[in-house]
Enzyme design. Sequence first.
Site, PDB file in Angstrom:
ATOM      1  NE  ARG A  67      -2.814  -4.808  30.011  1.00  0.00           N
ATOM      2  CZ  ARG A  67      -3.828  -5.130  30.021  1.00  0.00           C
ATOM      3  NH1 ARG A  67      -4.727  -4.711  31.198  1.00  0.00           N
ATOM      4  NH2 ARG A  67      -4.457  -6.141  29.302  1.00  0.00           N
ATOM      5  CD  GLU A  88       0.618  -3.554  28.370  1.00  0.00           C
ATOM      6  OE1 GLU A  88       0.005  -3.398  27.341  1.00  0.00           O
ATOM      7  OE2 GLU A  88       0.502  -4.799  28.943  1.00  0.00           O
ATOM      8  CB  SER A  90       2.066  -5.685  24.899  1.00  0.00           C
ATOM      9  OG  SER A  90       1.166  -6.960  24.483  1.00  0.00           O
TER      10      SER A  90
HETATM   11  C1  FAD Z   1       5.581 -12.963  27.922  1.00  0.00           C
HETATM   12  C2  FAD Z   1       4.828 -12.086  28.355  1.00  0.00           C
HETATM   13  C3  FAD Z   1       3.292 -11.922  28.264  1.00  0.00           C
HETATM   14  C4  FAD Z   1       2.616 -11.021  28.978  1.00  0.00           C
HETATM   15  N1  FAD Z   1       1.127 -11.031  28.738  1.00  0.00           N
HETATM   16  C5  FAD Z   1       0.530 -10.051  29.427  1.00  0.00           C
HETATM   17  C6  FAD Z   1      -1.076 -10.048  29.307  1.00  0.00           C
HETATM   18  O1  FAD Z   1      -1.606 -10.696  28.486  1.00  0.00           O
HETATM   19  N2  FAD Z   1      -1.639  -9.142  29.984  1.00  0.00           N
HETATM   20  C7  FAD Z   1      -0.884  -8.183  30.864  1.00  0.00           C
HETATM   21  O2  FAD Z   1      -1.493  -7.394  31.406  1.00  0.00           O
HETATM   22  N3  FAD Z   1       0.323  -8.230  31.101  1.00  0.00           N
HETATM   23  C8  FAD Z   1       1.090  -9.033  30.364  1.00  0.00           C
HETATM   24  N4  FAD Z   1       2.379  -9.196  30.431  1.00  0.00           N
HETATM   25  C9  FAD Z   1       2.991  -8.162  31.505  1.00  0.00           C
HETATM   26  C10 FAD Z   1       3.428  -8.252  32.727  1.00  0.00           C
HETATM   27  O3  FAD Z   1       3.159  -9.863  33.034  1.00  0.00           O
HETATM   28  C11 FAD Z   1       2.020  -7.856  33.705  1.00  0.00           C
HETATM   29  O4  FAD Z   1       2.155  -6.463  33.355  1.00  0.00           O
HETATM   30  C12 FAD Z   1       1.995  -8.278  35.161  1.00  0.00           C
HETATM   31  O5  FAD Z   1       1.254  -7.634  35.867  1.00  0.00           O
HETATM   32  C13 FAD Z   1       3.377  -7.495  35.693  1.00  0.00           C
HETATM   33  O6  FAD Z   1       3.605  -8.196  36.834  1.00  0.00           O
HETATM   34  P1  FAD Z   1       4.882  -8.315  37.548  1.00  0.00           P
HETATM   35  O7  FAD Z   1       4.920  -8.672  39.013  1.00  0.00           O
HETATM   36  O8  FAD Z   1       5.925  -8.922  36.579  1.00  0.00           O
HETATM   37  O9  FAD Z   1       5.606  -6.671  37.999  1.00  0.00           O
HETATM   38  P2  FAD Z   1       7.159  -6.196  37.693  1.00  0.00           P
HETATM   39  O10 FAD Z   1       7.367  -5.984  36.360  1.00  0.00           O
HETATM   40  O11 FAD Z   1       7.773  -6.829  38.666  1.00  0.00           O
HETATM   41  O12 FAD Z   1       6.499  -4.547  38.410  1.00  0.00           O
HETATM   42  C14 FAD Z   1       5.831  -3.875  37.601  1.00  0.00           C
HETATM   43  C15 FAD Z   1       5.386  -2.632  38.314  1.00  0.00           C
HETATM   44  O13 FAD Z   1       4.527  -3.166  39.369  1.00  0.00           O
HETATM   45  C16 FAD Z   1       5.010  -2.638  40.631  1.00  0.00           C
HETATM   46  N5  FAD Z   1       4.721  -3.629  41.439  1.00  0.00           N
HETATM   47  C17 FAD Z   1       4.946  -4.920  41.721  1.00  0.00           C
HETATM   48  N6  FAD Z   1       4.661  -5.549  42.842  1.00  0.00           N
HETATM   49  C18 FAD Z   1       4.032  -4.578  43.486  1.00  0.00           C
HETATM   50  C19 FAD Z   1       3.345  -4.550  44.795  1.00  0.00           C
HETATM   51  N7  FAD Z   1       3.241  -5.515  45.541  1.00  0.00           N
HETATM   52  N8  FAD Z   1       2.645  -3.285  45.308  1.00  0.00           N
HETATM   53  C20 FAD Z   1       2.746  -2.422  44.508  1.00  0.00           C
HETATM   54  N9  FAD Z   1       3.566  -2.320  43.331  1.00  0.00           N
HETATM   55  C21 FAD Z   1       3.800  -3.463  42.736  1.00  0.00           C
HETATM   56  C22 FAD Z   1       6.433  -2.528  40.552  1.00  0.00           C
HETATM   57  O14 FAD Z   1       6.952  -1.776  41.473  1.00  0.00           O
HETATM   58  C23 FAD Z   1       6.476  -1.935  38.989  1.00  0.00           C
HETATM   59  O15 FAD Z   1       6.300  -0.374  39.136  1.00  0.00           O
HETATM   60  C24 FAD Z   1       3.124 -10.176  29.810  1.00  0.00           C
HETATM   61  C25 FAD Z   1       4.646 -10.169  30.187  1.00  0.00           C
HETATM   62  C26 FAD Z   1       5.386 -10.960  29.363  1.00  0.00           C
HETATM   63  C27 FAD Z   1       6.646 -11.243  29.706  1.00  0.00           C
END
Ligand code: FAD
Length: 303
Positions: A167, A290, A220
Amino acid sequence: MPSNRRWLEGLAGVRCDHPLARYTSFGIGGPADYFVESAEPGRLVEACSRRGIPYLLLGAGTNLLVSDLGVEGLVIRCINRGWRIQGTRVFAESGLKMMRLARICADHDLRGLEWAIGVPGSVGGAVYQDAGCWGSELRQVLAMAIGLRPGVGRQEWTPVDLELGYRTSALRQGRLRGAVVEGVWLELAAGDGAEARRRMAALVRERSRTQPIATRNCGSVFKNPPGDSAGRLIEAAGLRGEREGAAMVSLHHANFIENLGGATAEQVDRLIERVKAAVAEQFGVALECEVERVGRWPEGRVS
Ligand SMILES: Cc1cc2nc3c(=O)[nH]c(=O)nc-3n(C[C@H](O)[C@H](O)[C@H](O)COP(=O)(O)OP(=O)(O)OC[C@H]3O[C@@H](n4cnc5c(N)ncnc54)[C@H](O)[C@@H]3O)c2cc1C
């Protein structure tokens, strides 16, 4: 600076003081000073950096706790969602959702990304976090990410360049902070798409049995400490169902915090701190977040 304000206000489709709650899976978040959706996030990142304007990249908003006080500067929501397949290699732009990409790959008889059906975030957010679940991580299939480092230009990054780990990445905590991921190349394996779809259906069933997926949450909240599970520790500390206002430690899975309706970032943050304090006191374990806090936080708190 007035010229920066003029530039921001002249961006196509820009919105001022735009509430962010609707763009986060928590359903929480104050306004962005300026908000724009863009299929060319690199161009905007470069321009903001040159002008000294703070910016925040937003993917699917599934790993963020956005402050009630909002976010300074420009919030750039990545909506570049293209993809293409060449044999067993897949190119995906950073705004594409991982779940959609998992289905696309199965439909093209590619195996190795089934696990991503459980990650509601975007490709860019997945690189930032080295997203993963059920024993699989993005780094296992990532051949290369393409992105832009402000002041340096467009670059290609291998998983080693990205320092992907549990992560985390060099984007989150290292020398690539502030850079934007524009797309990725994944290397998958040729296989049976129907089998991949069956596997994904099983994973979705398992997830709905064990996690509160129908609620507003951020997945998480804490990383699992080495050799243990954050959910187990939180439950053992008797914190299941604990509340701060409308924020509650999930009854379904103790490493989730649910927004029961109208919760504020402040309430979630207080609950996070209470959970950390209780687990540290009872088990001597320092839980690490996380979820990422972003935006303007009251003085003394690091965002
Ligand atoms: C119900 C649920 C279940 C989940 N299960 C998991 C799981 O099993 N495993 C897991 O790893 N995660 C899980 N997550 C967490 C989440 O989905 C991940 O961490 C995911 O990778 C975040 O992506 P996002 O596009 O939503 O990022 P955001 O929340 O929009 O942003 C997170 C960070 O990424 C940066 N970012 C976004 N896009 C870019 C880009 N293009 N370039 C550079 N930086 C960028 C943002 O600036 C921010 O700092 C879960 C979340 C939920 C709500």
